[in-house]
Scaffold this active site. Structure first.
Site, PDB file in Angstrom:
ATOM      1  N   GLN A 146      10.666  -5.409 -29.918  1.00 13.80           N
ATOM      2  CA  GLN A 146      10.794  -6.685 -29.814  1.00 13.80           C
ATOM      3  C   GLN A 146      11.014  -7.324 -31.052  1.00 13.80           C
ATOM      4  OE1 GLN A 146      11.478  -8.531 -27.102  1.00 13.80           O
ATOM      5  NE2 GLN A 146      11.277  -6.752 -25.886  1.00 13.80           N
ATOM      6  N   HIS A 153      14.418  -7.538 -32.933  1.00 16.45           N
ATOM      7  CA  HIS A 153      15.391  -8.512 -32.618  1.00 16.45           C
ATOM      8  C   HIS A 153      15.586  -9.798 -33.732  1.00 16.45           C
ATOM      9  CE1 HIS A 153      16.862  -7.547 -28.667  1.00 16.45           C
ATOM     10  NE2 HIS A 153      15.631  -7.324 -28.268  1.00 16.45           N
ATOM     11  N   GLU A 155       7.777 -13.523 -21.965  1.00 13.92           N
ATOM     12  CA  GLU A 155       9.009 -13.052 -21.500  1.00 13.92           C
ATOM     13  C   GLU A 155       8.924 -11.696 -20.676  1.00 13.92           C
ATOM     14  OE1 GLU A 155      11.975 -12.588 -24.383  1.00 13.92           O
ATOM     15  OE2 GLU A 155      13.843 -12.352 -23.162  1.00 13.92           O
ATOM     16  N   HIS A 156       8.324 -10.808 -21.648  1.00 13.08           N
ATOM     17  CA  HIS A 156       8.056  -9.423 -21.085  1.00 13.08           C
ATOM     18  C   HIS A 156       6.679  -9.063 -21.274  1.00 13.08           C
ATOM     19  CE1 HIS A 156      12.064  -9.320 -23.165  1.00 13.08           C
ATOM     20  NE2 HIS A 156      12.387  -8.741 -22.143  1.00 13.08           N
ATOM     21  N   HIS A 199      21.072 -49.050   6.006  1.00 17.08           N
ATOM     22  CA  HIS A 199      20.681 -47.777   6.399  1.00 17.08           C
ATOM     23  C   HIS A 199      20.335 -47.894   7.798  1.00 17.08           C
ATOM     24  CE1 HIS A 199      20.655 -46.218   2.324  1.00 17.08           C
ATOM     25  NE2 HIS A 199      20.350 -45.240   2.671  1.00 17.08           N
ATOM     26  N   ASP A 216      15.655  -3.505 -20.701  1.00 15.90           N
ATOM     27  CA  ASP A 216      16.952  -4.200 -21.437  1.00 15.90           C
ATOM     28  C   ASP A 216      18.363  -3.423 -20.976  1.00 15.90           C
ATOM     29  OD1 ASP A 216      15.396  -5.893 -22.826  1.00 15.90           O
ATOM     30  OD2 ASP A 216      15.135  -4.254 -24.597  1.00 15.90           O
TER      31      ASP A 216
END
Lengths: 430, 430
Positions: free
Chosen positions: B259, B262, B327-328, B420, B361
């Site tokens: 991670q 990145h 996220e993960h 209505h 991934d």
């Protein structure tokens, strides 16, 4: 009087595009004001909430009084007629039954390689529901937002409604109770959105905020997006009615006016293949406008944004409907089947002469929070899914890793991500 | 070196909250610049697109050259190694198979009153996919965005990728072809978002735009939201690893670094109940950093945002994971079952010691576009549903209208909506 377009005329495409692209809302630039309010709520919590509520709603409160009490709910129930309570209960039950069918099913499976995969749905833990005050404080909207949240399994459904001068519509309290709202705070505006998003001492934060509001509320929702989730930003309401000449012009006129009375920026459009019927509907609209409590609003909407479109054949209405992508679509013909098949972009479709859109507003069971402003091309009405989220699950054992790992390493290397490659290679002794 | 937190220490809660609320991204204020570019694209179309592309990407083009040609796709295929092509094809096939299971099923039913209800799903007609240029131009992301769109049934998947100095990664072209992308334009930045949202003579508009990008792209997506749909705004990547002391420290270190490499703003967190293991992982991270091609990036991420959290028992990791909402999430233990049950907020969960997140991934089959920045509390990873929308269907015959109409009239009157009420009453001769 609404405009009249005729597909057989040379300038039709040009006029239709103009109709599609007409801006019906003036966007007020309130971003800076809202930004300051949100920052203040974040910094000072309850104290700021109380100050803005005193200023904007002319309502002096203490932190202890922010939340609506059980006694107030009980008083509200006494103030509501039995007939209305029964109607709200019927609506709640039908909305609940319909939305229960939307609950997604988890998926767990093992593929041919032995890889375990899955998707697991869970409810959002806490959701905020904004309900406007004053005349736009609709109990039906409380049900339409809160019932799906509870069906989804949301633990805390937290509602806020402004109470200008201390007044809250008792029907809104009753609807909140029927829907299972867990907490209700008498605050509104950007300050309420800030309190829900950031939390205060008295109001624990939520993870997502739904519900319509004015320009300040809409701007606040956009600004807190990311900190919390939000639903779509709702625009003025719309209906497209596709009708043949066998309809009662008064019925169709009533349906067009039911949208128009919402807002001067609402839009009602009729597509028909019968010029005489079109004229009869136009006449019926003018006649009915005279006896409508909200006639002034409806007249302005019909005059400024209403349209009657003549087509040679009703089949030609389908591609036009897809371009309009209406929030509500009525197909008022004896056999709607062929038209129904072709419609791709619409929030909700009301089928046949005996399904006025208004049934869907209240007691049909489907949701009345629907995509406006042509967004049915890419979005959906509110549903149980809006109150849940999906987690994907993946499990590879050593054998599956041996099967898939080399390809992952190849791709990681191709993308120049050495640590990605290593985290697989190290497990394969590569 | 990452920070170390210990749940048994008195200041833990305070430090954990600080970790949760750390801002990892500087938000650049590019709104005004983007607004001007979008207005220009809207006004001048292709001419503006070409001008900005010449200026920002140093690429003089004509309108005819905006679209990548078949010959270029063929050349790209020749430039890619067989092994890489095979890995991309495997990934494509697995992503397709997994996402095919997400296709929603229409629901049509008749309730006890005879009311016909339904939900009908249709694909969005045209979707735009933004792919960043340069080093962030990942073929795997092309697959992860485009394959679900094609599985959903989107007619036109339109991809844009900037081509600075005329260079496009051939792997990106190959991935686009494998995924079934229908049109590809060599443009990027806010100008590409504008072209997709408003359309130009050469680039017909789309209805929704997905995919990651830089600050200009993100701002442009926010600004065109409403005109088109958008996906979430992705933040820097994150992993949370829950691991007991029986793991190989090198494996876990590799996962944390996968991670971290990145982005300097990425975040890797380890929770363990074994202090000695924690120290071993920290040492392994330092060791591995030395031989990592993107070591500088990974080191900065680990130093600035990495964290090791010690808990007394791994069961204590579950509530912390739910607050982090990663996220993960890797659960690296022999039997993940008990932990898995308790996790509610996570984009994707990777189960067991032999499921490095990196498998997800690329070749696991599930989507790698996942909610960042704690948004797994309220949102989900990309799926087929993001490329479809739901229309609700309602049909009441005269008999059902008689049954439900009076309640609708009651509620319309309670809400002060006379038209209505009339649109129902007129059909019941009331």
């Amino acid at each position: 009087m609404a405009i009249r377009l005729d597909q057989s005329e040379a300038d039709f495409e040009q006029r239709f595009v103009a109709l599609l692209s007409a801006k019906r809302e003036v966007s007020e630039d309130v971003d800076a004001t809202v930004r300051a309010i949100l920052a203040d709520i974040r910094a000072r919590g309850d104290a700021a909430v109380l100050e803005y509520t005193a200023r904007f709603d002319r309502l002096p409160l203490t932190a202890e009084k922010l939340r609506v009490s059980e006694a107030e709910f009980e008083d509200a129930a006494l103030a509501v007629e039995d007939k209305t309570l029964a109607a709200l209960t019927l609506a709640r039950d039908r909305i609940r039954a319909h939305h229960a069918r939307q609950k997604p099913v988890d998926d767990r499976y093992v593929d041919a390689l032995g890889v375990e995969l899955g998707s697991r749905w869970t409810a959002i833990e806490a959701v905020g529901l904004y309900v406007p005050g004053g005349t736009a404080s609709y109990p039906s909207s409380v049900l339409m937002n809160a019932v799906p949240a509870k069906v989804a399994g949301v633990d805390r459904v937290v509602m806020v409604v402004p109470s200008p001068d201390g007044i809250i519509n008792p029907l809104v309290l009753v609807a909140a109770k029927l829907a299972g709202v867990d907490e209700l705070y008498r605050i509104g505006g950007a300050q309420a959105i800030g309190a829900l998003a950031y939390g205060t001492k008295s109001i624990p934060p939520v993870y997502k905020i739904v519900g319509p509001g004015n320009a300040y509320v809409a701007a606040a929702k956009r600004q807190v997006f990311g900190t919390v989730g939000i639903d779509m930003i709702a625009g003025p309401s719309e209906v497209l009615v596709i009708a043949d000449g066998d309809n009662d012009p008064d019925w169709i006129a009533a349906d067009l006016l039911a949208q128009a009375e919402h807002d001067t920026a609402a839009q009602s459009i009729l597509i028909t293949d019968d010029a005489g019927f079109a004229t009869a509907v136009e006449a019926a609209v003018e006649r009915q406008l005279k006896t409508l409590p909200r006639g002034e609003t409806a007249a302005a909407s019909w005059r400024d944004y209403g349209a009657v479109i003549l087509v040679a054949s009703l089949a030609d209405a389908v591609p036009l409907a897809n371009r309009i992508a209406p929030e509500h679509l009525e197909i008022a013909v004896a056999d709607a089947g062929p038209y129904l098949e072709g419609v791709r972009n619409a929030g909700a479709i009301f089928i046949g002469r005996s399904t006025p859109e208004v049934i869907g507003d209240y007691v049909g069971g489907s949701n009345h929070v629907l995509p406006t402003a042509r967004s049915a091309r890419f979005s959906s009405g509110l549903s149980v899914l809006d109150f849940m989220k999906r987690t994907s699950l993946l499990k590879t054992g050593p054998e599956q890793l041996r099967a898939l790992g080399p390809a992952a390493i190849t791709l990681a290397e191709a993308e120049g991500l050495g640590a990605h490659a290593r985290s697989v290679a190290i497990r394969l002794n590569l």
